[in-house]
Scaffold this active site. Structure first.
Site, PDB file in Angstrom:
ATOM      1  CD  GLU A 186      -1.865   1.603   2.863  1.00 39.54           C
ATOM      2  OE1 GLU A 186      -1.542   2.763   3.168  1.00 39.54           O
ATOM      3  OE2 GLU A 186      -2.246   0.754   3.685  1.00 39.54           O
ATOM      4  CG  LEU A 443     -21.453  -2.136  27.917  1.00 40.16           C
ATOM      5  CD1 LEU A 443     -22.028  -3.004  29.039  1.00 40.16           C
ATOM      6  CD2 LEU A 443     -22.488  -2.030  26.799  1.00 40.16           C
ATOM      7  NE  ARG A 513     -16.526  17.183   3.746  1.00 39.24           N
ATOM      8  CZ  ARG A 513     -16.229  18.441   3.406  1.00 39.24           C
ATOM      9  NH1 ARG A 513     -15.880  18.725   2.166  1.00 39.24           N
ATOM     10  NH2 ARG A 513     -16.294  19.398   4.299  1.00 39.24           N
ATOM     11  CE  LYS A 990     -19.768  17.835  -0.862  1.00 41.42           C
ATOM     12  NZ  LYS A 990     -19.074  19.074  -0.493  1.00 41.42           N
TER      13      LYS A 990
END
Length: 1181
Positions: A186, A443, A513, A990
């Site tokens: 990557e 929790l 987005r 947006k």
């Protein structure tokens, strides 16, 4: 075990809205790298769209009503034996015969009761994607001839285009002899292709066109994505496609990027998130892929392969050629062009991606779809406590149940159903009971670490000191709630409620987005669901299937669980019986202790006895009923709110939604008070007052939060912030109810003790944060008129009582200035009613005008250079950090602030390329223009193993070299940068929340410049290259006589010389020549722990002494060992050191010895004042 320092609240049953915020990583951490951005992502988190379980923010302590609530029989289900017929209609789950006392089979289920996760289905003909009704952008699904699946989206109004490729291979597929290979791939994939060989061509193109990129590596997938200006999409796709067809894996970049991976690993060495993640992996079945070291480091990716005679680059290329293939890839593209054009662009570029899976099975570890159906945990790994020692001071408990991959059970979503109950925070819940006992504060529950083929279902709590002492009782409470859940058939009424909320969420989905949407879409396509349901299956819950739900409940068997406990010290009773920490995890060195469940504990966990205070949740009264929106004609959406009210006591801003037409509204309130932060004591009281109240309403707001209706309250600077938002139907009722509770709030003594302890831990653990984060805190501390350190607050914390907090709260609320924004689906009259309600409930007396102070910043003098040097508090941390800040001016100077923004845009890519990529200063490197009240400037932030002197000298070399970059920049290139920044500032919001944040930001900064973006765009149009050069010469270049520079140096206290792994190769070579064998796994383990030079020398000498070599040979080898080198703070190989630019600080630098004395000498900036007159307006809508 999850890192319990940042526990989140219980899991929601709702499928969250389309723009899901990025969660903090759980231990399902994916490895995320970028050429520019630093992101750590959990493998189950999605950037956009729903996820199977959503967790909420930190739950702060609640006192409980001692009376047990009656169980709602409708939600519990009818009594009587369960009988399920599993005919030919579906054969998804098999329910084993059960013991009537426990509702569990006689022996734990170790194989999946479900059919295996199937291959990704192929579409039969055209696919009509099921989309939310609010989605009006055309979508098209298709498959290329090579099998690569694609969704393209046409958005003719888009201000950003984007693309994402999700490759269905991750670090579980790393070669055994190259840990970190997928992650390394990557990294290196970004560094040039045959068509675009320059290593930073891709980033340069994106930066010049208002774009950015990022990527992450998970267990069974790797996701690459970018966004860019719409007109630049085709060019970006040209470059992006090459990563998957013709990457260079440039040899010149190979070792450098491995060092970047190594730097990324080293920044995580003291991070409990990563430490516990790797510990959990290491405790899985021997040889299971889950146990792999996914990040990789220099030893695993370079020195060890080299020593074994392997070429890591060649090995990476062979791995890529085997694993990266078209049928494992899913591509999503959003652009302004019609879907037909986008489809053609994709076909022209991506049909060249090779097919490499011919003859492979449909699924499996070598399949077309890579799956790992074998669970990481067998019987030998279960039924044990694992006590793990953290770096930070924290306590927690986590129960883990191995689960199969349930991605294909999208109709009933069993793990989602379980999380609804186990993660609930209402009355009668696990959390409610445990908080009542004083054992826990928060929790969460749900699926984690989900990979193709398996997942882990977890229930995680933090522990108070008393909770740690009662850790078995905490675990037993959770098991007994599960028994309660199993005591009746899965409730169809509860399921239908979950379904109803999911339907509403889907029907009124909001956009997020563009790049986030693409990243989610490409990931969604990896799920084995009908192709028309690729999107909808992630939100909708379609069908009640009790057999599937029951089978999941049988997997929650105490005998097939494991319990992790995080603690600095193991409880005394455990030490007395079993001993202290006695093992270390190999990669990070985490100390731990394993103890088997004793039979008494298991019997109690398995018993049918249910605690009377536990009961299942009743109906949710906050599910919205009125979802109407009154639409009206709009020529253009209003760009600012109107002021409906302005009095000495309050101010009301309002804007009706005229853009998104959603049945939602947002309410933001600032309660201004002059006493909140005046002293460290008041700062502590303010924090405790807000946290204690937030804790007290946990049970009251949880159902509302499930129904996408939120309420929160916190202290920030000189105000208390209140925020409520979601579906507008019941927003005002919720807000009024909570504010009444706030006004009448009484502190519970038991909860006070617990919240004080949690606050103490948080402030103590600040010293163990990432060095760059600590440095940024001190950078902000210098510029603030009123700021208190953690040490100052901790000192006062010891002298605060619950009565003090309660009295302080009354005093704060007695005198306030209330400023409010109402935005969304409500009328002007409705907004006024809300404001009147707030004032009526709180009933404060008004403040005097002089008490409503706007913040100011302390400004360093011109023609000054200062350094404040501090030590990294954590002596085991190998990294230090530098924050290099240059003051530029007043943010109300519109032309200057935009000249600074454009300079930051121009310098951003070169700063990253030079300081991180070429000079290899560290993994964390970024630069930006910054702004605060009355001040703005330019900063470069670096976290590095190298000395702070070295880092600052390289920063200044970079800044000096920028002159040539700017001088030689051609006019068309300059214009691209300018248009890129204009495009960024022209982006439309947006969703409603994003627009609310824009308006509220202008209120909070006290400038009220609602048309700031429009002002900036007009100013940018006039800026020339000469303006940039003038700013550079006056404020930036180290040669400027008038600039103002302050740098924070956070110096590592790590003792010993840091070992340089590159110097080990000749030693290994000589060992081999002389017949000295050293176990390579032991070498790799040593190097993974970031040893000092002395530790490596001791290891090598020990190997020599125990060998059968002659004395002469031993002496010669020991001489070589003595010549082993440490890491020097000099240039990496291949980078020329310019004469006169050796590491040294400029003589004009003045070291700050007394920070308080220094701050006292600074001049405050102008306070923020409205940039235009504020007038009350009649709302037009």
């Amino acid at each position: 075990m999850s890192p319990l320092l940042r526990l989140s609240r219980g899991a929601k049953s709702t499928l969250p809205r389309l723009q899901t915020p990025i969660s903090l990583p759980t231990t399902s951490t994916s490895i995320s790298t970028s050429k520019r951005f630093i992101t750590v992502r959990p493998s189950s988190t999605r950037l956009y769209g729903p996820q199977s379980v959503q967790v909420r923010s930190v739950s702060f302590y609640n006192s409980l009503n001692n009376q047990s609530k009656s169980i709602d029989q409708n939600f519990l289900g009818s009594a009587g034996p369960r009988k399920y017929t599993l005919g030919n209609r579906r054969n998804y789950a098999t329910v084993a015969s059960v013991d009537p006392h426990t509702n569990l089979p006689s022996s734990p289920i170790m194989s999946s009761p479900y059919t295996p996760c199937p291959p990704i289905p192929k579409a039969d003909g055209p696919v009509n994607l099921i989309l939310p009704p609010t989605e009006d952008r055309p979508h098209k699904y298709f498959t290329l001839d090579n099998g690569l699946e694609v969704i393209v989206v046409s958005d003719d109004k888009a201000d950003k285009a984007a693309a994402s490729m999700d490759v269905g291979v991750g670090h579980l597929s790393d070669p055994d002899d190259l840990p970190g290979c997928a992650h390394f791939c990557e990294h290196l994939l970004f560094m040039g292709t045959k068509s675009f060989p320059s290593e930073n061509a891709y980033q340069q193109y994106l930066t010049a066109h208002n774009g950015h990129s990022n990527a992450w590596t998970a267990m069974t997938s790797t996701n690459y994505f970018f966004d860019v200006a719409p007109d630049a999409l085709e060019g970006a796709l040209d470059m992006f496609s090459g990563f998957f067809i013709e990457p260079l894996f440039n040899e010149d970049c190979t070792e450098r990027e491995i060092k970047a991976v190594d730097s990324e690993h080293k920044k995580n060495l003291q991070n409990d998130i990563w430490r516990f993640f790797q510990l959990e992996k290491s405790l899985s079945k021997t040889g299971h892929p889950y146990g792999k070291f996914g990040t990789g480091n220099y030893a695993s990716l370079w020195s060890k392969p080299k020593d074994a005679g392997r070429d890591p680059r060649r090995q990476l290329i062979e791995w890529w050629e085997k694993e990266y293939c078209a049928r494992r890839m899913k591509l999503a593209v959003v652009g302004k062009e019609p879907v037909e054009t986008l489809e053609k662009w994709v076909k022209d570029r991506f049909e060249k991606v090779p097919i490499r899976t011919e003859g492979k099975p449909p699924t499996g570890s070598q399949g077309v779809r890579l799956t790992f159906e074998d669970s990481p945990y067998g019987e030998e790994q279960l039924a044990e406590f694992t006590f793990a020692k953290p770096v930070r001071d924290m306590r927690g408990l986590e129960i883990t149940f191995p689960f199969p991959d349930l991605d294909h059970l999208y109709k009933s979503r069993p793990s989602h159903f379980l999380a609804h109950f186990l993660g609930h925070e209402g009355r009668g819940s696990i959390l409610s009971y445990l908080k009542k006992q004083g054992w826990v504060n928060s929790l969460r529950a749900g699926n984690h670490h989900d990979a193709a083929g398996f997942s882990l279902f977890k229930i995680t709590v933090d522990l108070t000191p008393e909770g740690l002492a009662h850790h078995k009782d905490v675990a037993l409470t959770i098991y007994k709630y599960i028994t309660l859940l199993r005591s009746k058939p899965p409730s169809e009424e509860a399921f239908n409620e979950i379904k109803a909320i999911a339907d509403i969420s889907f029907n009124f989905a909001e956009r997020g987005r563009t790049s986030s949407y693409c990243a989610s879409l490409s990931g969604f396509m990896q799920s084995p669901v009908p192709r028309e349901k690729v999107i909808s299956s992630k939100w909708l819950v379609e069908e009640y299937r009790p057999d599937e739900l029951e089978a999941a409940l049988q997997l929650l068997d105490p005998r097939r669980s494991t319990i992790g406990i995080t603690c600095k010290e193991i409880p005394e009773d455990v030490v007395a019986k079993h001993g202290d920490f006695d093992r270390k995890e190999a990669i990070y060195g985490t100390e731990y202790k394993r103890v088997e469940f004793d039979q008494e504990f298991l019997r109690e966990a398995m018993s049918g006895q249910v605690l009377g205070d536990l009961h299942l949740p009743g109906p949710n009264l906050f599910i919205p009923e009125k979802l109407d929106v009154e639409k009206f004609d709009v020529t253009e959406p209003a760009k600012r709110p109107v002021l409906l009210k302005d009095t000495p006591g309050s101010r009301l801003w309002y804007k009706r939604d005229d853009r998104f037409w959603q049945p939602r509204a947002n309410l933001d309130i600032l309660l201004h008070s002059p006493i909140l932060q005046t002293t460290p004591r008041n700062a502590v009281l303010s924090r405790l007052f807000c946290d204690l109240f937030t804790d007290s309403i946990t049970e009251d707001v949880y159902d509302a939060d499930l129904a996408e209706l939120s309420f929160s309250l916190w202290n920030e600077h000189s105000w208390i912030g209140v925020s409520a938002g979601g579906f507008s139907d019941k927003l005002a009722v919720l807000t009024e109810t909570m504010l009444k509770k706030f006004k009448e709030f009484k502190v519970d003594e038991g909860r006070f003790k617990e919240i004080v302890e949690a606050t103490r831990l948080e402030w103590k653990n600040f010293a163990l944060a990432d060095p760059y984060g600590i440095a940024l805190f001190w950078d902000a501390y210098v510029s603030r008129e009123t700021a208190w350190t953690q040490a100052e607050r901790l000192q006062e914390l010891e002298f605060v009582t619950s009565a003090d907090v309660e009295a302080f709260g009354r005093e704060v609320l007695s005198r306030l200035f209330i400023e409010t924004l109402v935005h969304g689906n409500t009328s002007p009259e409705g907004a006024k009613e809300i404001q009147e309600m707030v004032e009526r409930v709180l009933q404060p007396r008004p403040l005097s005008t002089s008490e409503i102070k706007a913040p100011r910043s302390l400004i360093p003098p011109p023609s000054s250079e200062h350094i404040w040097s501090l030590d990294v508090p954590n002596k085991a941390e190998v990294n230090g950090a530098v924050v290099y800040h240059l003051h530029v001016g007043d943010p109300t100077d519109v032309k200057l602030r935009n000249t600074l923004s454009l300079f930051s845009q121009i310098s951003s890519e070169p700063a990253f390329d030079i300081l991180r990529t070429k000079l290899q200063l560290g993994y964390i490197v970024f630069s930006h223009a910054s702004s605060s009240a009355g001040s703005m400037g330019y900063s470069i932030i670096v976290q590095s193993e190298k000395s702070t002197t070295h880092v600052e000298s390289k920063i200044e070399q970079f800044l000096t070299g920028l002159k040539e970059t700017i001088d030689e920049m051609k006019e068309d290139e300059f214009e691209k940068h300018k248009q890129s920044l204009i495009a960024k500032k022209s982006e439309k919001p947006k969703n409603l929340s994003e627009e609310s944040k824009r308006f509220w930001g202008r209120v909070k900064d006290r400038y009220y410049e609602f048309n700031k973006r429009e002002n900036d765009i007009e100013a940018l149009k006039t800026i020339t290259k000469s303006d940039i050069i003038e700013l550079y010469n006056q404020y930036i270049t180290p040669s400027s006589d008038g600039r103002s520079k302050l740098s924070i140096h956070l110096k590592s206290q790590y003792e010993g010389i840091k070992f340089d792994p590159t110097s080990l190769t000749p030693i290994i070579t000589e060992f081999v020549k002389n017949g000295i064998t050293v176990d390579q796994s032991i070498v790799a383990e040593l190097l993974a722990k970031n040893p000092t030079l002395d530790q490596v020398k001791q290891f090598a000498v020990s190997a020599i002494d125990t060998s059968s070599s002659s004395d002469e040979q031993k002496a010669e080898l020991k001489s070589l060992v003595n010549n082993l080198q440490g890491k020097a703070d000099d240039e990496p190989s291949g980078v020329e050191v310019v004469e006169g630019q050796e590491d040294k600080l400029r003589s004009s630098n003045v070291f700050i010895k007394d920070i308080n004395e220094f701050k006292a000498s600074l001049v405050p900036s102008k306070a923020a004042v409205p940039v235009e007159p504020i007038h009350v307006n009649a709302a037009k809508l």
